[in-house]
Enzyme design. Structure first.
Site, PDB file in Angstrom:
ATOM      1  N   ASN A 161       0.805  -1.234   0.000  1.00 45.80           N
ATOM      2  CA  ASN A 161       0.000   0.000   0.000  1.00 45.80           C
ATOM      3  C   ASN A 161       0.838   1.284   0.000  1.00 45.80           C
ATOM      4  OD1 ASN A 161       0.703  -0.434   2.675  1.00 45.80           O
ATOM      5  ND2 ASN A 161      -1.250   0.279   3.496  1.00 45.80           N
ATOM      6  N   GLU A 260       4.648  -3.741  12.395  1.00 48.17           N
ATOM      7  CA  GLU A 260       3.706  -2.657  12.087  1.00 48.17           C
ATOM      8  C   GLU A 260       2.517  -3.326  11.410  1.00 48.17           C
ATOM      9  OE1 GLU A 260       3.922   0.409  12.955  1.00 48.17           O
ATOM     10  OE2 GLU A 260       6.015   0.604  13.558  1.00 48.17           O
ATOM     11  N   CYS A 294      -3.168   1.657   6.758  1.00 46.01           N
ATOM     12  CA  CYS A 294      -3.369   1.110   8.112  1.00 46.01           C
ATOM     13  C   CYS A 294      -3.924   2.184   9.028  1.00 46.01           C
ATOM     14  CB  CYS A 294      -2.038   0.601   8.649  1.00 46.01           C
ATOM     15  SG  CYS A 294      -0.739   1.835   8.524  1.00 46.01           S
ATOM     16  N   GLU A 468       8.489   3.040  14.457  1.00 43.60           N
ATOM     17  CA  GLU A 468       9.347   3.436  13.336  1.00 43.60           C
ATOM     18  C   GLU A 468       9.347   4.949  13.238  1.00 43.60           C
ATOM     19  OE1 GLU A 468       7.779   1.133   9.975  1.00 43.60           O
ATOM     20  OE2 GLU A 468       9.361  -0.336  10.315  1.00 43.60           O
TER      21      GLU A 468
HETATM   22  P1  NAP Z   1       0.092  -8.830   4.054  1.00 43.64           P
HETATM   23  O1  NAP Z   1      -0.713  -9.727   3.228  1.00 43.64           O
HETATM   24  O2  NAP Z   1       0.282  -9.151   5.487  1.00 43.64           O
HETATM   25  O3  NAP Z   1       1.506  -8.707   3.320  1.00 43.64           O
HETATM   26  C1  NAP Z   1       2.525  -7.874   3.795  1.00 43.64           C
HETATM   27  C2  NAP Z   1       3.855  -8.394   3.312  1.00 43.64           C
HETATM   28  O4  NAP Z   1       4.082  -9.688   3.866  1.00 43.64           O
HETATM   29  C3  NAP Z   1       3.950  -8.569   1.805  1.00 43.64           C
HETATM   30  O5  NAP Z   1       5.273  -8.313   1.389  1.00 43.64           O
HETATM   31  C4  NAP Z   1       3.633 -10.035   1.624  1.00 43.64           C
HETATM   32  O6  NAP Z   1       4.160 -10.554   0.434  1.00 43.64           O
HETATM   33  C5  NAP Z   1       4.335 -10.617   2.820  1.00 43.64           C
HETATM   34  N1  NAP Z   1       3.852 -11.917   3.245  1.00 43.64           N
HETATM   35  C6  NAP Z   1       2.605 -12.427   3.163  1.00 43.64           C
HETATM   36  N2  NAP Z   1       2.581 -13.654   3.696  1.00 43.64           N
HETATM   37  C7  NAP Z   1       3.846 -13.931   4.119  1.00 43.64           C
HETATM   38  C8  NAP Z   1       4.465 -15.035   4.751  1.00 43.64           C
HETATM   39  N3  NAP Z   1       3.788 -16.139   5.071  1.00 43.64           N
HETATM   40  N4  NAP Z   1       5.777 -14.970   5.039  1.00 43.64           N
HETATM   41  C9  NAP Z   1       6.492 -13.884   4.726  1.00 43.64           C
HETATM   42  N5  NAP Z   1       5.966 -12.796   4.130  1.00 43.64           N
HETATM   43  C10 NAP Z   1       4.648 -12.821   3.831  1.00 43.64           C
HETATM   44  O7  NAP Z   1      -0.463  -7.350   4.039  1.00 43.64           O
HETATM   45  P2  NAP Z   1      -0.829  -6.462   2.764  1.00 43.64           P
HETATM   46  O8  NAP Z   1      -2.164  -6.864   2.299  1.00 43.64           O
HETATM   47  O9  NAP Z   1       0.294  -6.431   1.806  1.00 43.64           O
HETATM   48  O10 NAP Z   1      -0.864  -5.027   3.441  1.00 43.64           O
HETATM   49  C11 NAP Z   1      -1.971  -4.525   4.059  1.00 43.64           C
HETATM   50  C12 NAP Z   1      -1.853  -4.695   5.567  1.00 43.64           C
HETATM   51  O11 NAP Z   1      -0.703  -4.016   6.032  1.00 43.64           O
HETATM   52  C13 NAP Z   1      -3.019  -4.060   6.294  1.00 43.64           C
HETATM   53  O12 NAP Z   1      -3.429  -4.888   7.341  1.00 43.64           O
HETATM   54  C14 NAP Z   1      -2.433  -2.764   6.825  1.00 43.64           C
HETATM   55  O13 NAP Z   1      -3.080  -2.242   7.949  1.00 43.64           O
HETATM   56  C15 NAP Z   1      -1.027  -3.180   7.135  1.00 43.64           C
HETATM   57  N6  NAP Z   1      -0.135  -2.025   7.190  1.00 43.64           N
HETATM   58  C16 NAP Z   1       0.320  -1.625   8.406  1.00 43.64           C
HETATM   59  C17 NAP Z   1       1.121  -0.504   8.500  1.00 43.64           C
HETATM   60  C18 NAP Z   1       1.643  -0.049   9.828  1.00 43.64           C
HETATM   61  O14 NAP Z   1       2.576   0.739   9.828  1.00 43.64           O
HETATM   62  N7  NAP Z   1       1.099  -0.500  10.933  1.00 43.64           N
HETATM   63  C19 NAP Z   1       1.472   0.199   7.345  1.00 43.64           C
HETATM   64  C20 NAP Z   1       0.982  -0.234   6.115  1.00 43.64           C
HETATM   65  C21 NAP Z   1       0.174  -1.360   6.055  1.00 43.64           C
HETATM   66  P3  NAP Z   1       3.214 -10.990  -0.769  1.00 43.64           P
HETATM   67  O15 NAP Z   1       2.097 -10.016  -0.804  1.00 43.64           O
HETATM   68  O16 NAP Z   1       4.093 -10.920  -1.938  1.00 43.64           O
HETATM   69  O17 NAP Z   1       2.759 -12.374  -0.428  1.00 43.64           O
END
Ligand code: NAP
Length: 487
Positions: A161, A260, A294, A468
């Site tokens: 995102n 995060e 997020c 962070e």
């Molecule tokens: P996600 O599905 O958890 O993926 C995040 C990252 O983790 C991606 O690079 C993904 O790679 C990787 N990943 C997924 N499964 C994995 C596994 N089993 N092992 C290692 N890596 C793995 O989240 P998203 O849909 O990309 O992002 C949205 C989420 O991020 C939301 O919940 C949002 O709130 C959160 N977020 C939090 C913050 C914060 O600072 N708190 C900031 C931004 C976003 P692939 O997609 O290539 O599988």
């Protein structure tokens, strides 16, 4: 800039893995496609790392660690400073690249490049302020020396995102602290990270300090690296579900972790609030990044006396937002990242409506191509609706009225998440009282945007561990060492 074109910015990116300072294809020669979410078309193919490539990347990070830790802090800071300048200089090209792979409007992508660059400027300054201590032992006979050292080789995982800023928010402090890294961007948005790696190399980052793995098999590639034992740290930004799984994996070799994770931000508006400011803040907190943040306001709680006016004015603003491809002039609502995201948002809205919510505007998907969902306002949303407890991650604003301060706070805190909460009130005592009682790592007090590289960003409860940015951001990549001195 007239000279930049869509095909040109995509063509300019190295699409291989970046390991040990070299661009290399995946060992098995495989690639995977990167799609434009506004058209569904393939932008290009990038290298698809296998677990063997993961090990090569970790080998490179481990090999570079000792020398990198000995590079002078000033030099590490100057590399970040040069990278900051290159990011700013190339903001237009990088913004277009980000819009193509992620979908957000160009103006927002440009804003993210600036925000991302600021992490490098901030941590360039922090690199030379790593402190320590000297103290007399209580019994007077000994002395305590306290120093900080890099944690060591670190694994970084970032979401789609904010493809650039989530990278610089981790790489900046890791470089400043003297850690080497293996970073894995999300498969949906690898191009921004590849462009960033090239910029860091140009800025003088030594070989092996930053290694980039793009892969369609994130779990298969990263789990062995987490369990390997040579990496000493995992910094993850993404969903709470994946974060939980990674924490379990980290337990094996007791890795340091920064998490995060997801949010479910409440946005509270009291009757004494400046309503103009509250509407402005609501638009920012809801619509930044098409709601795919997020920090996005997920639940609006508005005091009963102003709920009708707030809802009417928010609806007017939401229905006036131009929707379209992020590259088009004036577009504010771009596409969601993929079809499952549209289905999720649709399902959450349908569930709320089934339970009695009313649609004031929007509420529908948009015919393709692209993954579009209308900017939507729902009112009378009952607390049992699924979107009150799940991250919407889309352009939907659910409004629920409240009567008392206690009721608003109880509703706001009724979630497993605790990343950010927003409060609008003109009463100073209420502002502080409510801010202290809200269970969140960050509070937007009369403002709809909290992110700032100079401030500690992070959540409590199941929104994460660690911070962070700010003066504490670098600590996530430092270990404290105490040396007991006998005199
Ligand atoms: P996600 O599905 O958890 O993926 C995040 C990252 O983790 C991606 O690079 C993904 O790679 C990787 N990943 C997924 N499964 C994995 C596994 N089993 N092992 C290692 N890596 C793995 O989240 P998203 O849909 O990309 O992002 C949205 C989420 O991020 C939301 O919940 C949002 O709130 C959160 N977020 C939090 C913050 C914060 O600072 N708190 C900031 C931004 C976003 P692939 O997609 O290539 O599988």
């Amino acid at each position: 800039m007239d000279s930049i074109s869509e095909a040109g910015v995509v063509a300019a990116v190295d699409k291989e893995l970046f390991i040990g300072g070299k661009w290399v294809p995946a060992a098995n020669g495989k690639t995977f496609p990167v799609l434009d979410p506004s058209t569904g078309e393939v932008l290009c193919e990038v290298a698809d790392a296998s677990p063997a490539d993961g090990v090569s990347a970790l080998d490179a990070a481990v090999a570079a660690q000792a020398d990198w830790a000995n590079v002078a802090p000033r030099e590490r800071g100057e590399i970040l400073r040069r990278a900051y300048e290159l990011l700013v200089e190339r903001a237009d090209e990088l913004a277009l690249l980000m819009t193509l792979e992620m979908g957000k409007p160009l103006a927002e992508s440009k804003g993210e490049i600036t925000y991302a660059a600021e992490f490098f400027r901030w941590f360039a300054e922090e690199a030379v302020r790593i402190g320590g201590g000297y103290a007399v032992a209580p019994n007077g006979t000994g002395r305590f020396l306290v120093t900080k050292q890099p944690v060591g080789p670190s694994l970084l995982i970032t979401p789609w995102n904010f493809p650039m800023a989530m990278g610089t928010r981790k790489i900046g402090p890791a470089v400043a602290a003297g850690c080497t890294m293996v970073i894995k961007p999300a498969a949906q948005t690898p191009l921004s990270m590849l462009a960033l790696a090239a910029i860091l190399a140009e800025a003088g980052l030594p070989e092996g300090v930053l290694n980039v793995l793009t892969t369609s098999d994130s779990g298969g590639v990263m789990e062995p690296l987490i369990r390997d034992g040579r990496a000493r740290k995992l910094s993850f930004t993404g969903s709470t579900g994946v974060g939980r799984k990674l924490l379990e994996q980290c337990a094996d070799k007791v890795l340091r972790t920064s998490m995060e994770l997801g949010g479910n931000a409440p946005f509270l508006v009291f009757e004494d609030a400046d309503l103009d400011a509250a509407i402005e803040g609501a638009m920012t907190a809801k619509m930044r990044n098409i709601g795919e943040a997020c920090t996005a306001a997920n639940r609006f709680y508005v005091q009963r006396g102003i709920v009708d006016e707030f809802s009417r004015r928010l609806t007017e603003r939401m229905e006036a937002l131009p929707m379209g491809r992020g590259t088009e002039e004036g577009v504010v609502v771009g596409p969601l990242i993929d079809e499952p995201a549209v289905e999720k948002v649709s399902g959450l809205v349908a569930d709320a409506v089934d339970r009695g919510a009313r649609v004031l505007t929007g509420g529908s998907t948009v015919d393709g191509p692209g993954n579009f969902y209308q900017a939507t306002v729902l009112t009378d949303v009952p607390k049992e609706a699924r979107l009150a407890s799940e991250e919407i991650f889309g352009p939907v604003a659910p409004i629920t009225p409240f009567d008392s301060e206690d009721e608003a706070i109880a509703a706001a805190n009724d979630t497993e998440f605790g990343l950010v909460s927003y409060v609008y009130t003109s009463d100073l005592k209420r502002a502080l009282r409510v801010s202290e009682r809200l269970e969140a790592g960050m509070i937007g007090l009369n403002q709809g945007l909290v992110s700032n590289p100079a401030a500690p960003f992070g959540g409590i409860k199941q929104s994460g561990l660690g911070r962070e940015g700010g003066t504490v951001g670098i600590d996530e990549f430092l270990e404290t060492k105490y040396i007991a001195v006998a005199l």
